[in-house]
Design an enzyme around this catalytic site. Structure first.
Site, short mmCIF file in Angstrom:
data_model
loop_
_atom_site.label_atom_id
_atom_site.label_comp_id
_atom_site.label_asym_id
_atom_site.label_seq_id
_atom_site.Cartn_x
_atom_site.Cartn_y
_atom_site.Cartn_z
N ARG A 78 0.80 -1.25 -0.04
CA ARG A 78 0.00 -0.15 0.10
C ARG A 78 0.93 1.35 0.15
O ARG A 78 1.85 1.25 0.57
CB ARG A 78 -0.78 0.08 1.40
CG ARG A 78 -1.96 -0.91 0.95
CD ARG A 78 -3.06 -0.78 2.29
NE ARG A 78 -2.30 -1.28 3.62
CZ ARG A 78 -1.83 -0.65 4.42
NH1 ARG A 78 -1.83 0.67 4.13
NH2 ARG A 78 -1.27 -0.88 5.35
N TYR A 206 -1.57 -3.42 -6.98
CA TYR A 206 -1.41 -4.13 -5.41
C TYR A 206 -2.69 -4.23 -4.94
O TYR A 206 -3.40 -3.33 -4.76
CB TYR A 206 -0.37 -3.30 -4.73
CG TYR A 206 -0.31 -3.95 -3.09
CD1 TYR A 206 0.20 -4.99 -3.19
CD2 TYR A 206 -1.06 -3.30 -2.14
CE1 TYR A 206 0.21 -5.78 -1.62
CE2 TYR A 206 -1.03 -3.76 -1.00
CZ TYR A 206 -0.34 -5.13 -0.61
OH TYR A 206 -0.47 -5.79 0.56
N LYS A 215 -9.83 -2.12 1.67
CA LYS A 215 -9.28 -1.29 2.36
C LYS A 215 -10.12 0.02 2.06
O LYS A 215 -10.44 0.96 2.83
CB LYS A 215 -7.64 -0.67 2.33
CG LYS A 215 -7.04 -2.08 2.65
CD LYS A 215 -7.05 -2.40 4.14
CE LYS A 215 -6.25 -3.78 4.45
NZ LYS A 215 -6.57 -4.02 5.77
N HIS A 235 -10.52 -2.39 11.42
CA HIS A 235 -9.56 -3.16 10.83
C HIS A 235 -9.25 -4.22 12.18
O HIS A 235 -8.52 -4.38 12.86
CB HIS A 235 -8.33 -2.28 10.85
CG HIS A 235 -7.24 -2.89 9.83
ND1 HIS A 235 -5.97 -2.75 10.36
CD2 HIS A 235 -7.16 -3.99 9.10
CE1 HIS A 235 -5.17 -3.28 9.50
NE2 HIS A 235 -6.04 -3.98 8.64
N SER A 257 -1.34 -3.63 9.96
CA SER A 257 -1.24 -4.55 8.86
C SER A 257 0.11 -5.34 9.33
O SER A 257 0.99 -4.93 9.92
CB SER A 257 -0.95 -3.82 7.83
OG SER A 257 -1.93 -3.02 7.58
N CYS A 259 0.64 -7.77 11.66
CA CYS A 259 0.94 -8.17 12.99
C CYS A 259 0.33 -9.33 13.62
O CYS A 259 0.19 -9.60 14.75
CB CYS A 259 0.51 -6.83 13.89
SG CYS A 259 1.57 -5.19 13.61
N ASP A 284 -9.67 -9.62 8.93
CA ASP A 284 -9.19 -8.37 8.59
C ASP A 284 -10.06 -7.20 9.06
O ASP A 284 -9.60 -6.16 9.33
CB ASP A 284 -8.40 -8.21 7.13
CG ASP A 284 -7.68 -7.12 6.77
OD1 ASP A 284 -6.94 -6.82 7.77
OD2 ASP A 284 -7.73 -6.60 5.78
N ARG A 376 1.90 -12.30 -0.65
CA ARG A 376 0.81 -12.65 -0.25
C ARG A 376 0.02 -13.99 -0.60
O ARG A 376 0.45 -14.21 -1.78
CB ARG A 376 -0.33 -11.43 -0.73
CG ARG A 376 -0.03 -9.94 -0.04
CD ARG A 376 -0.24 -10.10 1.34
NE ARG A 376 0.30 -8.63 1.96
CZ ARG A 376 -0.67 -7.98 2.88
NH1 ARG A 376 -1.89 -8.37 3.31
NH2 ARG A 376 -0.33 -6.94 3.49
C1 OXD Z 1 -3.12 -4.64 5.18
C2 OXD Z 1 -3.91 -5.80 4.54
O1 OXD Z 1 -2.49 -4.09 4.55
O2 OXD Z 1 -4.88 -6.57 5.25
O3 OXD Z 1 -3.61 -4.30 6.43
O4 OXD Z 1 -3.65 -6.04 3.46
MN MN Z 2 -5.30 -5.25 7.05
#
Ligand code: OXD
Ligand code: MN
Length: 595
Positions: A78, A206, A215, A235, A257, A259, A284, A376
Site C-alpha cells: 500500500r 497491488y 481497504k 480493521h 497490518s 501483526c 481483517d 501474499r
Molecule cells: C493490510 C492488509 O495491509 O490487510 O492491512 O492487506
Molecule cells: Mn489489514
C-alpha cells in the site's frame, strides 16, 4: 467496443448502466466484460491471464487451481503517501489523512484515466460485502482493467450475479473505478470520495490499492458511512472460542497490518487446552452494529483472505497453510523448480533451484529475500478448515471482547484490561506500533495507530474517536476492552512470549474475566494478570520471563503517555474532551497523584 450485454441486461439498476457507460466513455476500453461470478467465467479469465503472462500456473498436482502472480517490483505494498480522502473540506479528512479537493482529484485522475483502457478490457465487477441478504451487507461495483483484480475480487468478495440481484433497481452502491495505467509510481493515486460513495484508484495493481472492496470500501468509505448511519467499520479480525462445555464466545481484535491478525483468527489452541476449539469468522475487517440486545454484533464483510505469506508455516498457522492447498492465488512469493511456492519462515529449508519473487534464480548467499516481505496469498474462506459456521450468519456474531494490539518491543504488557469504555477507547486511540512491510516506507518505526485505523479511517480521526464514545449511548451491553502485545522483547532482544497458539491463554483469561472469576491486579494504566491468573498448563516459561512480559514500568509508561499526548495535540480541536481528560488522569496516576 464490444460487450457481453446479456449480463448487463441482468441489472435493473439504471444508475449502474449509466455509470458503466460514463466510465467507458472516459477510459475507452476495447471490450467490456460484466463478471457473473460463475465457475466457467473463472476458468476463462484464468486461461486468459495465463496466456497474457499475468498468472503462472503452479504445479497443479501439488496445488490444484493455484497460480502465481509477479507484480511490477515498484508496486508491492500500500502507498499511504498517495492515498487521499477527498472530502469537501480538509477538516473533514483530518490531520492523519492526505487530502485533495474532490474537484482536483476528479480532474487529475480523470485526465490520467482518459483513454487509458484503449486496447484493454474493462471488467465490471458487482460484489456484495457481507453475507448476501444480511442487514449489514452492502453492494459495491468495481470497474477495472486488471484481470488479476477481477480474479482476486472473485475470491475476496461475493461477486457476480448475486450482487446484481441484491442491488435490484437501486442506485445505492459503491462506485470503484480502477485503472492500472503503466504502473508509473508518479501516476499513482488512490482517492476516496466519501460524500459520493466513490473510489478512484490509478497506477497500482497491488491488492490494498486495487481490490477496491477491501481497504478502500470496507474500511475508508465504510467508516464514514458507519459514522453517518450509526455503526463501525473496523480493521479487526473476528474469532469464535468454544469452551469444552460447547459455549462459543466471539472476540474482535484490531492490529495494524502484518501483526498476526490472520494467525490469531485461525489459532490452534495448545495441546493442554483439551476440548477448546477456535473458529474464524474474519481475519481483517469487521463491520459492527448494535443488536436488539444492546450488545455489539459483527460480520466479516469479506469472503476470502489476503494474508501475508512470509512467516506462515505449519507451525505458526496450520489452518492458513491448509487454506492455500488449492484454489489460491499467490503474489510475489518464491517458486520452486517443480512449480510450488516457498517463502521465508515456511519452516521448510529453501530448496535448490528456487526463483525469487521477481522470477530470477535465487542465490542463498545473496542476502536477499526469496519472497518479498509483503508477498501474499489470496484464498477463499471456504478453504479454511476452521471457518466458523457463523461466518454466513446474516445477523453476525455477538462480541464479548474488543482487543487492541500493537507490535511493541518495550512498554506494553502482554495484556491489559481497561476499566471502562472510555478508558478502552483511550487505549485504542493511543495505540502505537512498529511499522511493517505492508505499507511502503521505513519498517520498525513506532507510530501512533489509533485502533489500527491510521491508514484506513475515511474521515477526521478526532471525529472517529468521538463516534466511538458516542456509540456507547446505544451499546447498553458493551464488550469489555483489552490491549495486548505479543511482541515484547527482553534486553537481549528475544521475544518474551511465545505467541501464536499460546495466545489462547491470554484470550481464555479475558473470557474468564468477563464470564468467570479470573484475577487481575490494578496498575496505574489498567488491570494486568498476575502470572498465576493465566492458565499456563503445558507451557514452559520461566517466572522471570513471564513477569517481564507482564510488567508495567512507570518510566516507560511516562514516555508512552507523553508521546500519546503529542499525538493528541496533533489531532487538535476535534479530539473528544473525555479522551483528553482520561489521558490527563493517566498521566497524573503515573506521577503518583490521584486522578
Ligand atoms: C493490510 C492488509 O495491509 O490487510 O492491512 O492487506
Ligand atoms: Mn489489514
Amino acid at each position: 467496443m464490444t460487450d457481453n450485454s446479456a449480463a448487463e441486461t441482468r441489472t435493473r439498476s439504471r444508475a449502474l448502466t449509466e455509470w458503466v457507460a460514463e466510465s467507458a466513455r472516459l477510459t475507452q476500453p476495447d471490450r467490456i466484460v460484466w463478471c457473473d461470478g460463475s465457475e466457467a467465467e473463472r476458468r476463462r479469465l484464468t486461461e486468459e491471464a495465463v496466456a497474457a503472462g499475468v498468472l503462472i500456473p503452479l504445479n497443479q498436482k501439488q496445488r490444484p487451481n493455484s497460480y502465481l502472480h509477479r507484480s511490477n517490483p515498484s508496486d508491492v505494498a500500500r502507498t499511504e503517501e498517495v492515498t487521499f480522502i477527498c472530502s469537501r473540506t480538509r477538516e473533514d479528512a483530518g490531520v492523519t489523512n492526505h487530502w485533495m479537493t474532490p474537484e482536483e482529484a476528479y480532474a487529475k485522475l480523470g485526465a490520467l484515466l482518459a483513454g487509458s483502457m484503449a486496447g484493454r478490457t474493462m471488467y465490471v465487477i458487482p460484489y456484495v460485502m457481507g453475507p448476501i441478504g444480511s442487514p449489514f451487507a452492502k453492494v459495491g461495483v468495481e470497474i477495472t482493467d486488471s484481470i488479476y483484480v477481477a480474479l482476486s475480487m472473485r475470491i475476496m468478495t461475493r461477486m457476480g450475479a448475486a450482487a446484481l440481484e441484491m442491488l435490484g433497481a437501486s442506485d445505492d452502491f459503491n462506485r470503484g473505478l480502477h485503472g492500472t495505467l503503466d504502473l508509473d509510481p508518479k501516476k499513482r493515486f488512490i482517492c476516496h470520495f466519501p460524500q459520493d460513495n466513490t473510489i478512484w484508484s490509478v497506477g497500482s495493481g497491488y491488492g490494498g490499492n486495487a481490490l477496491l472492496s477491501k481497504k478502500c470500501f470496507a474500511l475508508r468509505i465504510a467508516s464514514a458511512l458507519g459514522r453517518r448511519e450509526g455503526w463501525f467499520a473496523e480493521h479487526m479480525l473476528i474469532v469464535g472460542l468454544q469452551n469444552p462445555a460447547g459455549e462459543t464466545r466471539y472476540v474482535a481484535a484490531a492490529f495494524p497490518s502484518a501483526c498476526g491478525k490472520t494467525n490469531l483468527a485461525m489459532l490452534m489452541p495448545p495441546a493442554a487446552f483439551k476440548g477448546w476449539k477456535v473458529f474464524t469468522v474474519g481475519d481483517d475487517i469487521a463491520w459492527l452494529r448494535v443488536g436488539r440486545d444492546g450488545g455489539l454484533w459483527a460480520i466479516n464483510p469479506e469472503a476470502g483472505y489476503f494474508g501475508v505469506a512470509p512467516g506462515t508455516s505449519m507451525k505458526s498457522n496450520p489452518n492458513a497453510m491448509r487454506s492455500i492447498e488449492h484454489d489460491a492465488l499467490f503474489t510475489n512469493v518464491a517458486m520452486t523448480a517443480d512449480g510450488d511456492i516457498w517463502w521465508e519462515g515456511m519452516d521448510v529449508p529453501a530448496p535448490d533451484g528456487l526463483s525469487d519473487w521477481r522470477g530470477r534464480p535465487w542465490d542463498k548467499n545473496s542476502g536477499e529475500k526469496a519472497a518479498h516481505p509483503n508477498s501474499r496469498f489470496t484464498a477463499p474462506m471456504t478453504n479454511n478448515p476452521v471457518l466458523s459456521p457463523a461466518a454466513e450468519e446474516p445477523q453476525g456474531v455477538p462480541i464479548s471482547a474488543i482487543i487492541f494490539g500493537g507490535r511493541r518491543a518495550t512498554t506494553m504488557p502482554l495484556v491489559l484490561e481497561s476499566r471502562d469504555w472510555t478508558h478502552g477507547v483511550l487505549m485504542g486511540a493511543t495505540m502505537g506500533s512498529e511499522t511493517t512491510a505492508a505499507a511502503a516506507g521505513k519498517v520498525g518505526v513506532v507510530r501512533r495507530d489509533p485502533m489500527a485505523m491510521l491508514p484506513f479511517c475515511g474521515y477526521n480521526i478526532g471525529d472517529y474517536l468521538g463516534h466511538w464514545l458516542e456509540m456507547r449511548k446505544q451499546i447498553t451491553k458493551p464488550p469489555r476492552i483489552f490491549m495486548v502485545n505479543w511482541f515484547r522483547k527482553s534486553d537481549a532482544g528475544e521475544f518474551l512470549w511465545p505467541g501464536y497458539g499460546e495466545n489462547m491463554r491470554v484470550l481464555k483469561w479475558m473470557l474468564d474475566r468477563i464470564h468467570g472469576d479470573a484475577g487481575a491486579h490494578e496498575t496505574p494504566v489498567g488491570l494486568v494478570p498476575e502470572p498465576g491468573d493465566l492458565d499456563l498448563e503445558g507451557l514452559e516459561i520461566s517466572p522471570e520471563q513471564l513477569r517481564s512480559a507482564l510488567a508495567v514500568n512507570t518510566a516507560e509508561w511516562k514516555a508512552e503517555v507523553a508521546s500519546a499526548g503529542e499525538f493528541f495535540d496533533q489531532i487538535g480541536p476535534s479530539l473528544p474532551t473525555p479522551l483528553r481528560e482520561k489521558h490527563r488522569e493517566l498521566a497524573a496516576a503515573l506521577d503518583g497523584k490521584a486522578g
